[in-house]
Design an enzyme around this catalytic site. Structure first.
Site, PDB file in Angstrom:
ATOM      1  N   GLU A  95       0.843  -1.198   0.000  1.00 48.83           N
ATOM      2  CA  GLU A  95       0.000   0.000   0.000  1.00 48.83           C
ATOM      3  C   GLU A  95       0.878   1.247   0.000  1.00 48.83           C
ATOM      4  O   GLU A  95       1.962   1.263   0.577  1.00 48.83           O
ATOM      5  CB  GLU A  95      -0.908   0.010   1.227  1.00 48.83           C
ATOM      6  CG  GLU A  95      -1.983  -1.066   1.145  1.00 48.83           C
ATOM      7  CD  GLU A  95      -3.064  -0.915   2.201  1.00 48.83           C
ATOM      8  OE1 GLU A  95      -4.236  -1.049   1.839  1.00 48.83           O
ATOM      9  OE2 GLU A  95      -2.747  -0.665   3.382  1.00 48.83           O
ATOM     10  N   CYS A 108       3.749   8.526   0.866  1.00 46.20           N
ATOM     11  CA  CYS A 108       4.263   7.634   1.902  1.00 46.20           C
ATOM     12  C   CYS A 108       4.416   6.253   1.275  1.00 46.20           C
ATOM     13  O   CYS A 108       3.422   5.621   0.891  1.00 46.20           O
ATOM     14  CB  CYS A 108       3.268   7.600   3.065  1.00 46.20           C
ATOM     15  SG  CYS A 108       3.726   6.437   4.366  1.00 46.20           S
ATOM     16  N   CYS A 115       5.895  -6.913   7.186  1.00 45.42           N
ATOM     17  CA  CYS A 115       7.030  -6.537   8.026  1.00 45.42           C
ATOM     18  C   CYS A 115       7.311  -7.685   8.981  1.00 45.42           C
ATOM     19  O   CYS A 115       6.391  -8.374   9.424  1.00 45.42           O
ATOM     20  CB  CYS A 115       6.697  -5.267   8.816  1.00 45.42           C
ATOM     21  SG  CYS A 115       8.089  -4.642   9.795  1.00 45.42           S
ATOM     22  N   CYS A 119       5.672  -5.215  15.610  1.00 47.78           N
ATOM     23  CA  CYS A 119       5.288  -4.184  16.581  1.00 47.78           C
ATOM     24  C   CYS A 119       3.800  -4.382  16.853  1.00 47.78           C
ATOM     25  O   CYS A 119       3.003  -4.460  15.914  1.00 47.78           O
ATOM     26  CB  CYS A 119       5.585  -2.790  16.047  1.00 47.78           C
ATOM     27  SG  CYS A 119       7.339  -2.549  15.700  1.00 47.78           S
ATOM     28  N   CYS A 122       0.910  -2.112  15.310  1.00 44.90           N
ATOM     29  CA  CYS A 122       1.024  -1.745  13.901  1.00 44.90           C
ATOM     30  C   CYS A 122       0.385  -2.813  13.016  1.00 44.90           C
ATOM     31  O   CYS A 122       0.704  -3.998  13.126  1.00 44.90           O
ATOM     32  CB  CYS A 122       2.498  -1.567  13.541  1.00 44.90           C
ATOM     33  SG  CYS A 122       2.759  -1.223  11.787  1.00 44.90           S
ATOM     34  N   GLU A 166      10.142  -2.267   7.300  1.00 42.55           N
ATOM     35  CA  GLU A 166      11.234  -1.610   8.016  1.00 42.55           C
ATOM     36  C   GLU A 166      12.333  -1.300   7.002  1.00 42.55           C
ATOM     37  O   GLU A 166      13.047  -2.197   6.555  1.00 42.55           O
ATOM     38  CB  GLU A 166      11.755  -2.529   9.135  1.00 42.55           C
ATOM     39  CG  GLU A 166      13.040  -2.083   9.792  1.00 42.55           C
ATOM     40  CD  GLU A 166      13.086  -0.620  10.219  1.00 42.55           C
ATOM     41  OE1 GLU A 166      12.159  -0.137  10.875  1.00 42.55           O
ATOM     42  OE2 GLU A 166      14.075   0.058   9.858  1.00 42.55           O
ATOM     43  N   SER A 197      12.135   6.397   8.006  1.00 41.14           N
ATOM     44  CA  SER A 197      11.784   6.131   9.397  1.00 41.14           C
ATOM     45  C   SER A 197      12.181   4.706   9.765  1.00 41.14           C
ATOM     46  O   SER A 197      11.892   3.765   9.037  1.00 41.14           O
ATOM     47  CB  SER A 197      10.276   6.306   9.584  1.00 41.14           C
ATOM     48  OG  SER A 197       9.907   6.014  10.918  1.00 41.14           O
ATOM     49  N   CYS A 339      -0.843   6.352  10.065  1.00 42.77           N
ATOM     50  CA  CYS A 339       0.382   5.678  10.495  1.00 42.77           C
ATOM     51  C   CYS A 339       0.032   4.338  11.114  1.00 42.77           C
ATOM     52  O   CYS A 339      -0.832   4.241  11.979  1.00 42.77           O
ATOM     53  CB  CYS A 339       1.094   6.493  11.571  1.00 42.77           C
ATOM     54  SG  CYS A 339       1.680   8.062  10.986  1.00 42.77           S
TER      55      CYS A 339
HETATM   56  N1  SAH Z   1       9.190   0.366  10.287  1.00 49.79           N
HETATM   57  C1  SAH Z   1       9.515   1.771  10.208  1.00 49.79           C
HETATM   58  C2  SAH Z   1       8.743   2.480   9.121  1.00 49.79           C
HETATM   59  C3  SAH Z   1       7.248   2.556   9.346  1.00 49.79           C
HETATM   60  S1  SAH Z   1       6.844   4.181   9.751  1.00 49.79           S
HETATM   61  C4  SAH Z   1       9.307   2.399  11.549  1.00 49.79           C
HETATM   62  O1  SAH Z   1       8.744   1.761  12.427  1.00 49.79           O
HETATM   63  O2  SAH Z   1       9.747   3.522  11.754  1.00 49.79           O
HETATM   64  C5  SAH Z   1       5.283   3.997  10.482  1.00 49.79           C
HETATM   65  C6  SAH Z   1       5.182   4.779  11.768  1.00 49.79           C
HETATM   66  O3  SAH Z   1       3.875   4.612  12.317  1.00 49.79           O
HETATM   67  C7  SAH Z   1       6.148   4.274  12.811  1.00 49.79           C
HETATM   68  O4  SAH Z   1       6.588   5.365  13.582  1.00 49.79           O
HETATM   69  C8  SAH Z   1       5.263   3.371  13.628  1.00 49.79           C
HETATM   70  O5  SAH Z   1       5.755   3.113  14.907  1.00 49.79           O
HETATM   71  C9  SAH Z   1       3.991   4.172  13.647  1.00 49.79           C
HETATM   72  N2  SAH Z   1       2.818   3.382  13.965  1.00 49.79           N
HETATM   73  C10 SAH Z   1       2.652   2.047  13.851  1.00 49.79           C
HETATM   74  N3  SAH Z   1       1.410   1.703  14.219  1.00 49.79           N
HETATM   75  C11 SAH Z   1       0.785   2.850  14.581  1.00 49.79           C
HETATM   76  C12 SAH Z   1      -0.519   3.141  15.027  1.00 49.79           C
HETATM   77  N4  SAH Z   1      -1.425   2.175  15.186  1.00 49.79           N
HETATM   78  N5  SAH Z   1      -0.823   4.428  15.286  1.00 49.79           N
HETATM   79  C13 SAH Z   1       0.082   5.408  15.104  1.00 49.79           C
HETATM   80  N6  SAH Z   1       1.326   5.190  14.662  1.00 49.79           N
HETATM   81  C14 SAH Z   1       1.675   3.923  14.410  1.00 49.79           C
END
Ligand code: SAH
Length: 351
Positions: A95, A108, A115, A119, A122, A166, A197, A339
């Site tokens: 996406e 974005c 991934c 996390c 996420c 990531e 990021s 995000c």
């Molecule tokens: N894997 C990388 C790139 C993804 S960026 C990273 O983690 O930085 C996506 C961003 O959204 C990251 O900062 C992640 O922690 C954040 N994120 C993930 N799930 C989220 C959620 N449910 N609400 C808000 N931010 C979230």
């Protein structure tokens, strides 16, 4: 991989030149193709009218120049955010999101399908890992929206590698993609307009620092307490907070550029005044900026995002302590484009 699956956007300029020469064509053809791909955003060889018919035929035999099949596009109610689900040549799904602001058009992009880091909050982490994207597949996501915006006489002004995956676990392809987008003879997007990021892959943060590039670095921090961070972001067991922050200090020393810390505020989990104070204590004095974002809902995680008054209270602690901080606008939540909301359920999405 069949021949047609060779993606033309996976070639560097030097490689394209070699390819053109090996086809018995003059060198300048490479320049024409490069311009067509990266300045005119062509995704159909037959539309590259500067090329002879025979060269177009030869290219079509060897290369795929349109790696993204659009499965579905959803647009937010305000019309300012749109999310597109693409299938790649092997059916793998990704996406990509376009966000329209007054003065910016930000894409974005995803660096992986799925991934591997799990996390908990996420959606991409919840879906698991499919595969790394190639540099061409990463670049093509930006070209897709560049093509879309060009119809309205608009341009992509910013790129954030904050979609699925990531980026620092697919480091070489991501860096190659960034350099392709940055090429002044090609897409020509300034390095300062791009952001990568990472959840905190320490060796790659250091490597990135040593590149001495102008590309922005964001770190998904979310808490400075190891126990909690390991629960939310399992990779913290390998790279705990102190190592991540040390790597950030190294980055700042090497590049003299500020780091952005992403902090998703989760109700009752990491959003107390004490959490804010602990954050201040750890990052005070660093050249940094904090982005606060109330957690967006995902299917696999039941805690809600922090309410506005508590977001404000958290923000105030940072502000009082002189830490530059922004509360991020929440965008595209109702279409799952916020995000951490990017995911693709292959069965339903392919039907
Ligand atoms: N894997 C990388 C790139 C993804 S960026 C990273 O983690 O930085 C996506 C961003 O959204 C990251 O900062 C992640 O922690 C954040 N994120 C993930 N799930 C989220 C959620 N449910 N609400 C808000 N931010 C979230």
């Amino acid at each position: 991989m069949s021949v047609q699956e060779k993606l033309i956007h996976d070639l560097t300029y030097a490689e394209l030149e070699q390819q053109v020469l090996s086809m018995g064509e003059p060198r300048f053809r490479a320049k024409q193709i490069w311009t067509a791909l990266y300045q005119n955003y062509k995704n159909d060889v037959d539309e590259i009218s500067t090329l002879s018919k025979s060269l177009r035929n030869k290219l079509t035999e060897i290369f795929n120049i349109n790696p993204l099949r659009t499965v579905r596009t959803v647009i937010s109610q305000d019309g300012l955010t749109q999310k597109t689900l693409f299938a790649l040549h092997d059916g793998v799904l990704i996406e990509t999101v376009l966000m329209v602001y007054e003065d910016r058009r930000t894409v974005c992009i995803s660096s992986q399908s799925g991934c591997s880091l799990s996390c908990t909050f996420c959606a991409t982490g919840q879906m698991g890992f499919n595969r790394n994207l190639s540099q061409g597949e990463i670049v093509a996501q930006v070209l897709y929206f560049a093509r879309y915006l060009a119809e309205k006489d608009e341009r992509v002004t910013n790129v954030v590698v904050m979609g699925m995956g990531e980026p620092f676990l697919n480091y070489d392809q991501v860096m190659a993609a960034i350099s392709r987008l940055n090429d002044p003879d090609g897409f020509g997007l300034g390095a300062r307009r791009m952001t990568v990021s990472t959840v905190g892959v320490v060796p790659r943060i250091k490597q990135f620092a040593d590149e001495n590039s102008q590309v922005n670095l964001a770190i998904s921090l979310h808490t400075v307490q190891d126990e909690l961070r390991s629960e939310l972001l399992p990779i913290n067991r390998k790279y705990p907070v102190s190592l991540v922050l040390d790597a950030c200090r190294y980055y700042i020393r090497q590049t003299n550029r500020r780091v952005t810390f992403e902090y998703a505020l989760i109700d009752g989990v990491n959003d107390s005044i004490e959490d804010a104070a602990a954050l201040v204590q750890k990052i005070k004095g660093m050249l940094c900026h904090v982005n606060l974002i109330p957690l967006n809902p995902t299917q696999g995680y039941d805690k809600p995002g922090t309410q506005a008054d508590q977001v404000r209270a958290f923000y105030d602690v940072l502000e009082r302590n002189g830490i530059p901080c922004t509360v991020r606008l929440r965008r595209g939540i109702e279409i799952g484009a916020g995000c951490g909301q990017l995911a693709a359920e292959s069965k339903s999405d392919l039907s």
